[in-house]
Design a protein around this motif. Sequence first.
Motif, mmCIF file in Angstrom:
data_model
loop_
_atom_site.group_PDB
_atom_site.id
_atom_site.type_symbol
_atom_site.label_atom_id
_atom_site.label_comp_id
_atom_site.label_asym_id
_atom_site.label_seq_id
_atom_site.Cartn_x
_atom_site.Cartn_y
_atom_site.Cartn_z
ATOM 1 N N HIS A 66 0.836 -1.199 0.000
ATOM 2 C CA HIS A 66 0.000 0.000 0.000
ATOM 3 C C HIS A 66 0.868 1.245 0.000
ATOM 4 N N GLU A 67 0.319 2.316 -0.576
ATOM 5 C CA GLU A 67 0.967 3.622 -0.535
ATOM 6 C C GLU A 67 0.433 4.380 0.675
ATOM 7 N N THR A 68 1.326 4.918 1.484
ATOM 8 C CA THR A 68 0.912 5.680 2.649
ATOM 9 C C THR A 68 1.215 7.167 2.447
ATOM 10 N N LYS A 69 0.604 7.975 3.260
ATOM 11 C CA LYS A 69 0.753 9.430 3.167
ATOM 12 C C LYS A 69 2.130 9.864 3.670
ATOM 13 N N THR A 70 2.742 10.842 3.007
ATOM 14 C CA THR A 70 4.007 11.414 3.462
ATOM 15 C C THR A 70 3.752 12.334 4.658
ATOM 16 N N HIS A 71 4.627 12.227 5.660
ATOM 17 C CA HIS A 71 4.472 13.029 6.877
ATOM 18 C C HIS A 71 5.757 13.779 7.173
ATOM 19 N N THR A 72 5.644 15.045 7.537
ATOM 20 C CA THR A 72 6.751 15.825 8.080
ATOM 21 C C THR A 72 6.371 16.197 9.507
ATOM 22 N N ARG A 73 7.225 15.790 10.447
ATOM 23 C CA ARG A 73 6.781 15.888 11.840
ATOM 24 C C ARG A 73 7.964 16.087 12.781
ATOM 25 N N PRO A 87 14.749 16.555 15.910
ATOM 26 C CA PRO A 87 14.730 17.405 14.712
ATOM 27 C C PRO A 87 13.538 17.043 13.824
ATOM 28 N N GLU A 88 13.050 17.996 13.071
ATOM 29 C CA GLU A 88 11.957 17.720 12.147
ATOM 30 C C GLU A 88 12.402 16.692 11.113
ATOM 31 N N MET A 89 11.541 15.711 10.867
ATOM 32 C CA MET A 89 11.868 14.643 9.914
ATOM 33 C C MET A 89 10.694 14.390 8.990
ATOM 34 N N THR A 90 10.998 14.051 7.737
ATOM 35 C CA THR A 90 9.979 13.696 6.753
ATOM 36 C C THR A 90 10.046 12.198 6.496
ATOM 37 N N PHE A 91 8.884 11.559 6.498
ATOM 38 C CA PHE A 91 8.783 10.123 6.242
ATOM 39 C C PHE A 91 7.883 9.911 5.037
ATOM 40 N N ALA A 92 8.483 9.495 3.934
ATOM 41 C CA ALA A 92 7.709 9.171 2.736
ATOM 42 C C ALA A 92 7.118 7.775 2.880
ATOM 43 N N SER A 93 6.274 7.407 1.950
ATOM 44 C CA SER A 93 5.691 6.069 1.974
ATOM 45 C C SER A 93 6.802 5.018 1.937
ATOM 46 N N GLY A 94 6.727 4.064 2.851
ATOM 47 C CA GLY A 94 7.722 2.998 2.915
ATOM 48 C C GLY A 94 8.861 3.274 3.878
ATOM 49 N N ASP A 95 8.966 4.496 4.415
ATOM 50 C CA ASP A 95 10.054 4.823 5.335
ATOM 51 C C ASP A 95 9.785 4.278 6.735
ATOM 52 N N PHE A 96 10.840 3.949 7.424
ATOM 53 C CA PHE A 96 10.749 3.543 8.831
ATOM 54 C C PHE A 96 12.126 3.736 9.454
ATOM 55 N N GLY A 97 12.170 3.778 10.771
ATOM 56 C CA GLY A 97 13.459 3.939 11.435
ATOM 57 C C GLY A 97 13.314 4.049 12.935
ATOM 58 N N PHE A 98 14.459 4.064 13.629
ATOM 59 C CA PHE A 98 14.444 4.240 15.080
ATOM 60 C C PHE A 98 15.593 5.161 15.467
ATOM 61 N N TYR A 99 15.337 6.000 16.469
ATOM 62 C CA TYR A 99 16.213 7.123 16.767
ATOM 63 C C TYR A 99 16.405 7.228 18.283
ATOM 64 N N PRO A 100 17.648 7.262 18.744
ATOM 65 C CA PRO A 100 17.897 7.301 20.185
ATOM 66 C C PRO A 100 17.714 8.704 20.757
ATOM 67 N N TYR A 101 17.457 8.769 22.051
ATOM 68 C CA TYR A 101 17.459 10.054 22.744
ATOM 69 C C TYR A 101 18.083 9.872 24.132
ATOM 70 N N ASN A 102 18.753 10.915 24.583
ATOM 71 C CA ASN A 102 19.483 10.899 25.851
ATOM 72 C C ASN A 102 20.446 9.716 25.923
ATOM 73 N N LEU A 103 21.160 9.483 24.830
ATOM 74 C CA LEU A 103 22.121 8.388 24.748
ATOM 75 C C LEU A 103 23.465 8.840 25.323
ATOM 76 N N GLU A 104 23.963 8.120 26.322
ATOM 77 C CA GLU A 104 25.236 8.458 26.942
ATOM 78 C C GLU A 104 26.379 8.178 25.971
ATOM 79 N N MET A 105 27.279 9.166 25.835
ATOM 80 C CA MET A 105 28.485 9.028 25.020
ATOM 81 C C MET A 105 29.661 9.525 25.854
ATOM 82 N N GLY A 106 30.146 8.671 26.728
ATOM 83 C CA GLY A 106 31.192 9.105 27.635
ATOM 84 C C GLY A 106 30.639 10.162 28.567
#
Length: 203
Positions: A66-73, A87-106
């Motif tokens: 299926h084709e899904t709606k593009t979202h900027t959010r 940060p603002e991100m755009t997700f076109a049809s078929g896009d997916f992902g995972f994004y960390p927050y408050n990730l310790e780096m030393g």
Amino acid sequence: KTTSAYNHLRRIFTFLRDFGSDLAPMPPVFPEDNPTEPADLENLRYCYRTNGESGYLFVNNFVRNHETKTHTRTFTIATNNGEVTFPEMTFASGDFGFYPYNLEMGSAKLLSTNAQPLCILNDKTYVFFTDREPVYNIDGELGDREIITLSSKDSLNASKVTVNGKDYLIVCDASYTQEGNKLTFAITCDTALKIYPAPDGSR
């Protein structure tokens, strides 16, 4: 011969090797505006997993066949220490992902980013991937830590290997085998091969 599914699975397993022990005990949270019907092609699916202070935002704009709606959010997540805004991100049809927050780096902390994590090399180099212009919102000084960003294509051809006790990132679209500290590549003179850090100071 491997298929494209292998590359996608390897990318997930590479992430889990370094980040899985932190992710695994984090329970999922599904916001109220998250769509619940499989037939919903208009609204963006998302959730996050958290320990109350840090975690991962998961976004999915893929519905098979299926084709899904593009979202900027822009996403905002509440934590025990206040809100985190991505940060603002755009997700076109078929896009997916995972994004960390408050990730310790030393001594620093990655508050949010629009790139996805892949692996950590030698406890100092954090490897991410994205086809967006990468944004890393960092609190504190990275010091001897560093961030490198791959394209999505390179991330699918990337492997983390350990040779003589040192981690290397290999980007190559050809297969290879490892026996102990020896790597053997099935490449030709036209095959692109990238290794980071450069072994023995070579380039």
